[in-house]
Design an enzyme around this catalytic site. Structure first.
Site, PDB file in Angstrom:
ATOM      1  N   SER A   1      47.614  35.755  31.627  1.00 11.67           N
ATOM      2  CA  SER A   1      46.273  36.168  32.140  1.00 11.67           C
ATOM      3  C   SER A   1      45.269  34.963  32.485  1.00 11.67           C
ATOM      4  O   SER A   1      44.374  35.194  33.095  1.00 11.67           O
ATOM      5  CB  SER A   1      45.455  36.961  30.885  1.00 11.67           C
ATOM      6  OG  SER A   1      45.922  38.355  31.004  1.00 11.67           O
TER       7      SER A   1
ATOM      8  N   LYS B   1      34.607  34.323  30.292  1.00 14.53           N
ATOM      9  CA  LYS B   1      35.323  35.696  30.238  1.00 14.53           C
ATOM     10  C   LYS B   1      34.639  36.707  29.357  1.00 14.53           C
ATOM     11  O   LYS B   1      34.140  36.233  28.185  1.00 14.53           O
ATOM     12  CB  LYS B   1      36.674  35.570  30.038  1.00 14.53           C
ATOM     13  CG  LYS B   1      37.705  36.925  30.190  1.00 14.53           C
ATOM     14  CD  LYS B   1      39.062  36.416  29.912  1.00 14.53           C
ATOM     15  CE  LYS B   1      40.125  37.749  30.124  1.00 14.53           C
ATOM     16  NZ  LYS B   1      41.454  37.496  30.077  1.00 14.53           N
TER      17      LYS B   1
ATOM     18  N   SER C   1      44.630  39.090  33.428  1.00  6.11           N
ATOM     19  CA  SER C   1      43.095  39.742  33.420  1.00  6.11           C
ATOM     20  C   SER C   1      42.066  39.070  33.583  1.00  6.11           C
ATOM     21  O   SER C   1      40.903  39.352  33.571  1.00  6.11           O
ATOM     22  CB  SER C   1      43.315  40.219  31.926  1.00  6.11           C
ATOM     23  OG  SER C   1      43.439  39.306  30.949  1.00  6.11           O
TER      24      SER C   1
END
Lengths: 448, 96
Positions: A149, A50, A125
């Site tokens: 997330s 990420k 996210s």
């Protein structure tokens, strides 16, 4: 796609060949936009990262314009742990700006598609990490979970996503959103791979003062045959969509036939979780994001003096959702409102934590939805308050610091994945993985 | 509770952010909606509940005080900073 377990037995030559093919496949699937770019470190098993986890010499930008130009000067602890276990950071994945969002639509790099249906969001996210694994473009990925997330995009994309107990995984090198809620965790094709990756990234670290300093591992003791007591929440799920209710019933049936004991429990109205979460998270975010001022890193927009430089940099560098949360955070922390909002939210966290502790006096795990529906279409959560409400089933886990694992249970009539989560006591990842393994076998989702 | 333009102006100052004229109305209404929602916490009885919260009940862990430094990190940061020279960040003029 081969599993992480399988990939760990490949030779260096096989891995290098695999990574070349994987890179080609990622380039052929550009429209998915799961990856921002693909770089490789070392000759290990490729793991997608990420865009808020520091990998030395990579551009790491938390999906934001304000961090364009920033190059990570060191590795996050989780990256050091990957490398020493024969894994390679391979590609950085798209995300909502500063991890603030539930759809990955707020990224500076544009939206990511859901790999099952391009009209739907991948969740957020950690939407890029979830889409990459769901599309067969990553063996496994790292995400971060502040209010769901990891778990929510995992559920939307039909993969496994796990949020460790607060403190289990070092936050050193994770771009901070809300420091008392953030945890890095694995996003994988199955429960066993999640356990393998969790064992690799977890453990003590002196660079994070909130680290739990615990080094026990789950993989050596994984046991799907343990008989557990599992709480279900009939009233809590009343407002979820029919797809979620169907999956919930299917999961209960699978758990019962695997010999687990199902116990009905109740929890307080989750609207209070949402309030406590959005007050706490925005307050912490306001403080954490104060460092982005255009002076030391990232993107500077010059003004005629220092103050104007700060304002110009931040006003042009942050997107709308991030600005909203900074303004809200300053509101709940400002004099005159601090007691009624911030302090009240901290008291509410105690109530939420105690409520969980009481349930865990009687059970080993809790079965819960991850989201109130399957992945919505793009634009459906355009109203911020509506988006916040969609976090209803994930945020209390962060507020109480608990470990939880989201796994796919079934597909709805349109073929969209429906995921559910199991929640465990603090530091009881062993029971979480044991129960999840049993549920995974019982529901037989079996897409991979 | 309703957020108004005066409060937004105060929050902009606290946040070092400027909200453009065409977005003010929308932001005021969104913040009002969110703040009104989180007002529901006033329904909860929290008398006697601790007003601070820490994730762990344990004390902050101690470690040996061994000095360590990795100068390459500061070198790298300065190298990629928007404006730097002679081991300093360069900022616009502070004193008029």
């Amino acid at each position: 796609m081969i599993t992480l377990k399988e990939a760990l037995s490949l030779s260096k030559e096989e891995l290098n060949k695999f990574k070349k093919e994987l890179q080609t496949k990622i380039e052929e699937n550009k429209s998915l936009n799961a990856y921002i770019d693909v770089m490789n470190v070392g000759d290990g098993v490729p793991i997608a990262i990420k865009d808020n986890i520091q990998v030395k010499d990579w551009s790491v930008t938390s999906g934001s314009k304000i961090l364009q130009g920033y190059i990570a000067p060191y590795n996050a602890t989780v990256i050091e742990k990957l490398k020493s276990s024969g894994l390679s950071p391979f590609g950085r994945t798209n995300m909502d700006e500063f991890a603030m969002g539930s759809t990955t639509e707020s990224s500076y790099y544009g939206k990511t598609q859901n790999p099952v249906n391009a009209e739907h969001v991948p969740g957020g996210s950690s939407g890029g990490s979830a889409a990459a694994v769901g599309a067969g473009l990553a063996i496994a990925a790292l995400g971060s979970d502040t209010g769901g997330s990891i778990r929510q995009p995992a559920a939307y994309c039909g993969i496994v996503g796990m949020k460790p107990t607060y403190g289990r995984v070092s936050r050193y090198g994770l771009g901070a959103y809300a420091s008392s809620l953030d945890q890095i965790g694995p996003m994988t094709q199955n429960v066993e791979d999640a356990a393998i990756l969790y064992d690799i990234i977890s453990g003590s670290d002196t660079k994070d003062s909130t680290n739990a300093m615990m080094d026990d591992k789950v993989v050596p003791n994984l046991n799907a045959t343990r008989k557990l007591k599992i709480a279900v929440l009939p009233k809590y799920i009343e407002n979820a969509s029919q797809d979620i209710k169907d999956a919930y019933a299917k999961a209960i049936e699978a758990l019962e036939s695997a010999g687990h004991t199902i116990i009905e429990k109740e929890m307080m109205d989750a609207k209070y979780d949402i309030s406590a979460y959005y007050i706490t998270a925005t307050a912490e975010a306001t403080t954490n994001l104060a460092r982005y001022d255009g002076i030391r890193y990232g993107n500077r927009v010059d003004g005629k003096n220092l103050e104007e430089t700060y304002i110009n940099t931040r006003s042009e560098g942050f997107g709308d959702e991030v600005k909203r949360r900074i303004l809200l955070g300053n509101f709940v922390l400002s004099s005159g409102y601090y007691e009624a909002y911030y302090v009240k939210a901290q008291k509410t966290r105690h109530i939420i934590k105690e409520e969980y502790a009481k349930i865990f006096n009687d059970v080993d795990l809790i079965l819960s939805p991850v989201a109130p529906s399957v992945a919505p279409k793009f634009g459906e959560l355009a109203n911020p308050m509506q988006m916040y409400l969609s976090d209803i089933y994930t945020i209390s886990v962060n507020l109480a610091g608990l470990p939880a694992l989201s796994l796919p249970v079934m597909k709805n009539k349109d073929g969209l994945p429906v995921g559910l989560q199991l929640i465990a006591k603090p530091y009881d990842e062993q029971t979480l993985f044991d129960g999840s393994l049993s549920l995974e076998k019982g529901v037989n989702y079996g897409v991979f | 509770m309703q957020v108004d333009d005066a409060l937004l102006t105060k929050l902009e100052k606290l946040s070092f952010l400027h909200v453009s004229d065409d977005k003010r109305e929308e932001i005021v209404s969104q913040l009002s909606e969110i703040v009104s929602f989180v007002d529901n916490l006033s329904e909860l009885d929290t008398k006697g509940v601790d007003d601070t919260f820490a994730m762990s009940d344990r004390a902050t862990p101690l470690r040996e005080d061994i000095p360590s430094s990795n100068p390459s990190i500061s070198e790298e940061i300065l190298k990629h900073a928007p404006n730097s020279a002679d081991n300093f960040f360069i900022v616009p003029k502070i004193i008029e």
